[in-house]
Design a protein around this motif. Structure first.
Motif, PDB file in Angstrom:
ATOM      1  N   GLY A  93       0.822  -1.220   0.000  1.00 30.80           N
ATOM      2  CA  GLY A  93       0.000   0.000   0.000  1.00 30.80           C
ATOM      3  C   GLY A  93       0.848   1.258   0.000  1.00 30.80           C
ATOM      4  O   GLY A  93       0.433   2.304   0.501  1.00 30.80           O
ATOM      5  N   GLY A 123       1.547   3.189  -2.355  1.00 28.78           N
ATOM      6  CA  GLY A 123       1.222   4.158  -3.402  1.00 28.78           C
ATOM      7  C   GLY A 123       0.451   5.365  -2.925  1.00 28.78           C
ATOM      8  O   GLY A 123       0.167   6.280  -3.711  1.00 28.78           O
ATOM      9  N   SER A 124       0.106   5.410  -1.630  1.00 28.55           N
ATOM     10  CA  SER A 124      -0.737   6.512  -1.142  1.00 28.55           C
ATOM     11  C   SER A 124      -0.633   6.603   0.373  1.00 28.55           C
ATOM     12  O   SER A 124      -0.230   5.652   1.044  1.00 28.55           O
ATOM     13  CB  SER A 124      -2.197   6.228  -1.551  1.00 28.55           C
ATOM     14  OG  SER A 124      -3.091   7.112  -0.930  1.00 28.55           O
ATOM     15  N   PHE A 156      -0.427   6.750   4.293  1.00 32.95           N
ATOM     16  CA  PHE A 156       0.586   6.332   5.277  1.00 32.95           C
ATOM     17  C   PHE A 156       1.688   5.511   4.619  1.00 32.95           C
ATOM     18  O   PHE A 156       2.873   5.671   4.931  1.00 32.95           O
ATOM     19  CB  PHE A 156      -0.057   5.498   6.387  1.00 32.95           C
ATOM     20  CG  PHE A 156      -1.003   6.255   7.278  1.00 32.95           C
ATOM     21  CD1 PHE A 156      -0.856   7.622   7.500  1.00 32.95           C
ATOM     22  CD2 PHE A 156      -2.053   5.596   7.914  1.00 32.95           C
ATOM     23  CE1 PHE A 156      -1.729   8.316   8.330  1.00 32.95           C
ATOM     24  CE2 PHE A 156      -2.925   6.283   8.747  1.00 32.95           C
ATOM     25  CZ  PHE A 156      -2.760   7.642   8.952  1.00 32.95           C
ATOM     26  N   GLY A 157       1.293   4.617   3.715  1.00 32.08           N
ATOM     27  CA  GLY A 157       2.286   3.753   3.068  1.00 32.08           C
ATOM     28  C   GLY A 157       3.310   4.562   2.288  1.00 32.08           C
ATOM     29  O   GLY A 157       4.513   4.274   2.336  1.00 32.08           O
ATOM     30  N   ASP A 215       1.467  -2.453  -4.454  1.00 30.09           N
ATOM     31  CA  ASP A 215       0.161  -1.801  -4.333  1.00 30.09           C
ATOM     32  C   ASP A 215      -0.734  -2.396  -5.404  1.00 30.09           C
ATOM     33  O   ASP A 215      -0.268  -2.769  -6.475  1.00 30.09           O
ATOM     34  CB  ASP A 215       0.296  -0.287  -4.530  1.00 30.09           C
ATOM     35  CG  ASP A 215      -0.836   0.492  -3.885  1.00 30.09           C
ATOM     36  OD1 ASP A 215      -0.572   1.259  -2.929  1.00 30.09           O
ATOM     37  OD2 ASP A 215      -2.008   0.339  -4.335  1.00 30.09           O
ATOM     38  N   ARG A 216      -2.033  -2.476  -5.112  1.00 24.34           N
ATOM     39  CA  ARG A 216      -2.917  -3.003  -6.168  1.00 24.34           C
ATOM     40  C   ARG A 216      -3.190  -1.939  -7.219  1.00 24.34           C
ATOM     41  O   ARG A 216      -3.665  -2.233  -8.302  1.00 24.34           O
ATOM     42  CB  ARG A 216      -4.218  -3.544  -5.572  1.00 24.34           C
ATOM     43  CG  ARG A 216      -5.098  -2.474  -5.047  1.00 24.34           C
ATOM     44  CD  ARG A 216      -6.470  -2.968  -4.687  1.00 24.34           C
ATOM     45  NE  ARG A 216      -7.131  -1.846  -4.050  1.00 24.34           N
ATOM     46  CZ  ARG A 216      -8.208  -1.925  -3.320  1.00 24.34           C
ATOM     47  NH1 ARG A 216      -8.769  -3.079  -3.125  1.00 24.34           N
ATOM     48  NH2 ARG A 216      -8.738  -0.856  -2.785  1.00 24.34           N
ATOM     49  N   ASP A 217      -2.892  -0.686  -6.886  1.00 23.24           N
ATOM     50  CA  ASP A 217      -3.074   0.429  -7.820  1.00 23.24           C
ATOM     51  C   ASP A 217      -1.747   0.664  -8.552  1.00 23.24           C
ATOM     52  O   ASP A 217      -0.821   1.284  -8.020  1.00 23.24           O
ATOM     53  CB  ASP A 217      -3.507   1.666  -7.023  1.00 23.24           C
ATOM     54  CG  ASP A 217      -3.774   2.877  -7.903  1.00 23.24           C
ATOM     55  OD1 ASP A 217      -3.245   2.923  -9.034  1.00 23.24           O
ATOM     56  OD2 ASP A 217      -4.493   3.776  -7.444  1.00 23.24           O
ATOM     57  N   GLY A 251       0.174  -5.717  -6.950  1.00 23.58           N
ATOM     58  CA  GLY A 251      -0.221  -6.934  -6.255  1.00 23.58           C
ATOM     59  C   GLY A 251      -1.322  -6.650  -5.259  1.00 23.58           C
ATOM     60  O   GLY A 251      -1.523  -5.508  -4.844  1.00 23.58           O
ATOM     61  N   ASP A 252      -2.034  -7.706  -4.903  1.00 23.88           N
ATOM     62  CA  ASP A 252      -3.151  -7.606  -3.964  1.00 23.88           C
ATOM     63  C   ASP A 252      -2.790  -8.398  -2.706  1.00 23.88           C
ATOM     64  O   ASP A 252      -2.537  -9.615  -2.797  1.00 23.88           O
ATOM     65  CB  ASP A 252      -4.407  -8.188  -4.631  1.00 23.88           C
ATOM     66  CG  ASP A 252      -5.637  -8.048  -3.755  1.00 23.88           C
ATOM     67  OD1 ASP A 252      -5.512  -8.021  -2.508  1.00 23.88           O
ATOM     68  OD2 ASP A 252      -6.736  -7.972  -4.320  1.00 23.88           O
ATOM     69  N   ALA A 273      -1.060  -1.915   3.669  1.00 21.37           N
ATOM     70  CA  ALA A 273      -2.280  -1.774   2.867  1.00 21.37           C
ATOM     71  C   ALA A 273      -3.500  -2.163   3.692  1.00 21.37           C
ATOM     72  O   ALA A 273      -3.506  -3.186   4.373  1.00 21.37           O
ATOM     73  CB  ALA A 273      -2.196  -2.647   1.613  1.00 21.37           C
ATOM     74  N   VAL A 282      -8.112  -1.576   4.144  1.00 20.84           N
ATOM     75  CA  VAL A 282      -9.362  -0.967   3.682  1.00 20.84           C
ATOM     76  C   VAL A 282     -10.137  -0.443   4.874  1.00 20.84           C
ATOM     77  O   VAL A 282     -10.106  -1.012   5.967  1.00 20.84           O
ATOM     78  CB  VAL A 282     -10.266  -1.922   2.872  1.00 20.84           C
ATOM     79  CG1 VAL A 282      -9.663  -2.222   1.525  1.00 20.84           C
ATOM     80  CG2 VAL A 282     -10.573  -3.186   3.626  1.00 20.84           C
ATOM     81  N   VAL A 304      -8.278  -8.094   3.385  1.00 23.76           N
ATOM     82  CA  VAL A 304      -7.180  -7.134   3.259  1.00 23.76           C
ATOM     83  C   VAL A 304      -6.539  -6.884   4.627  1.00 23.76           C
ATOM     84  O   VAL A 304      -5.334  -7.062   4.797  1.00 23.76           O
ATOM     85  CB  VAL A 304      -7.666  -5.817   2.611  1.00 23.76           C
ATOM     86  CG1 VAL A 304      -6.513  -4.814   2.522  1.00 23.76           C
ATOM     87  CG2 VAL A 304      -8.232  -6.098   1.221  1.00 23.76           C
ATOM     88  N   PRO A 350      -6.184  10.060   1.946  1.00 20.04           N
ATOM     89  CA  PRO A 350      -7.443   9.871   1.201  1.00 20.04           C
ATOM     90  C   PRO A 350      -8.454   8.965   1.913  1.00 20.04           C
ATOM     91  O   PRO A 350      -9.654   9.096   1.727  1.00 20.04           O
ATOM     92  CB  PRO A 350      -6.973   9.225  -0.112  1.00 20.04           C
ATOM     93  CG  PRO A 350      -5.550   9.653  -0.266  1.00 20.04           C
ATOM     94  CD  PRO A 350      -5.005   9.750   1.125  1.00 20.04           C
ATOM     95  N   LEU A 351      -7.943   8.045   2.757  1.00 20.26           N
ATOM     96  CA  LEU A 351      -8.836   7.100   3.437  1.00 20.26           C
ATOM     97  C   LEU A 351      -9.786   7.787   4.432  1.00 20.26           C
ATOM     98  O   LEU A 351     -10.869   7.273   4.730  1.00 20.26           O
ATOM     99  CB  LEU A 351      -7.974   6.085   4.196  1.00 20.26           C
ATOM    100  CG  LEU A 351      -8.552   4.705   4.473  1.00 20.26           C
ATOM    101  CD1 LEU A 351      -8.518   3.876   3.196  1.00 20.26           C
ATOM    102  CD2 LEU A 351      -7.728   3.988   5.539  1.00 20.26           C
TER     103      LEU A 351
END
Ligand code: ADP
Length: 247
Positions: free
Chosen positions: A12, A14-15, A17-18, A36-38, A58-59, A87, A89, A110, A188-189
């Motif tokens: 995670g 890509g955005s 905290f990560g 990151d899955r994104d 990756g997920d 990562a 949710v 997740v 963003p979360l």
């Protein structure tokens, strides 16, 4: 240079905290596989930082994604020393009996299964080198829940319990396992939890004694310390990075 020459997988990255953890790790000398899955988000962060970061799509709900990340760490950087399970949710506020199974399954897959998958992919390697650090990004909600976020908070409480259980089992092998508990962050979360708008933000800030939201830099600082050799006597803790909320 707390992490000079260390190789880390950060999920995670890509955005939010990560991304903050990735940037701090590189600043402290680490080489990072950013999973990151994104795909676009991972590529953006990697291209902004340069060759010390390798992005991989990756997920975290699949073991194969972690195995591919571990393979990339070894082939690109020649080793693997650290796993950061970041990562996650979120859920919108909901009376607990109304959450549908699809969202429950996503939270479990997740926020919980990622820790299980990650451990399967890295622990055999960490045992073979008799060292390694795992950091799980949990939440203040795991220790000090607010109403209407029950299944998210429960997943983070599970992450903290897993951290302790993993730590006692893996300590004899030279492997440390810790967690951090971020308070609501400027990422963003946040809008998933509280909706958008200044009024909602101000209401959350009012619950944090230090008087501000947490930042990706706050998480990077705590994560770098706990994964470094400076924390070599620290395992099984969940460190509140919360501006005093959990006191
Ligand atoms: P936070 O506030 O926790 O940092 P963000 O939404 O800003 O939250 O960042 C979460 C990151 O984790 C995003 O880049 C997102 O793409 C990534 N992510 C979410 N779910 C998964 C998953 N199943 N596998 C890999 N990466 C994921």
């Amino acid at each position: 240079m707390r992490l000079a020459g260390k190789v880390a997988i950060i999920t995670g990255g890509g955005s939010g905290f990560g991304e903050g953890i990735v940037r701090k790790f590189v600043a402290e000398g680490a080489l990072v596989v950013l999973m990151d899955r994104d795909e676009a988000a991972a590529a953006r962060v990697a291209s902004e930082i340069g060759e010390k970061v390798r992005p991989i799509t990756g997920d975290v709900s699949t073991l194969e994604s972690f195995e591919a990340a571990a393979d990339l760490a070894r082939s690109a950087f020649g080793g693997l020393d650290i796993l950061v399970n970041n990562a996650g949710v979120a859920q919108p506020p909901l009376p607990l009996e109304t959450m549908d199974e699809g969202l429950f399954d996503r939270i479990a897959n997740v926020n919980m299964r990622s820790i299980y998958n990650g451990s399967r992919a890295v622990v055999p390697h960490f045992k073979s080198i008799k060292s390694g650090a795992i950091l799980n990004v949990a939440s203040t909600g795991g220790v000090s829940p607010r109403p209407n976020l029950t299944w998210y908070n429960a997943s983070k409480g599970w992450a903290i319990a897993a951290t302790r259980a993993m730590a006692v089992e893996l300590a004899p092998f030279g492997i440390r396992v810790n967690a951090i508990n971020p308070v609501a962050g400027d990422t963003p979360l946040l809008s998933t939890f509280i909706g958008s708008g200044e009024e909602n933000r101000a209401r959350v800030v009012a619950t944090i004694p230090i008087g501000r939201l947490s930042t990706p830099q706050d998480m990077g600082n705590a994560a770098a310390f706990l994964c470094s050799d400076e924390a070599s006597m620290i395992t099984g803790v969940d460190l509140n990075v919360d501006g005093g909320k959990c006191i």
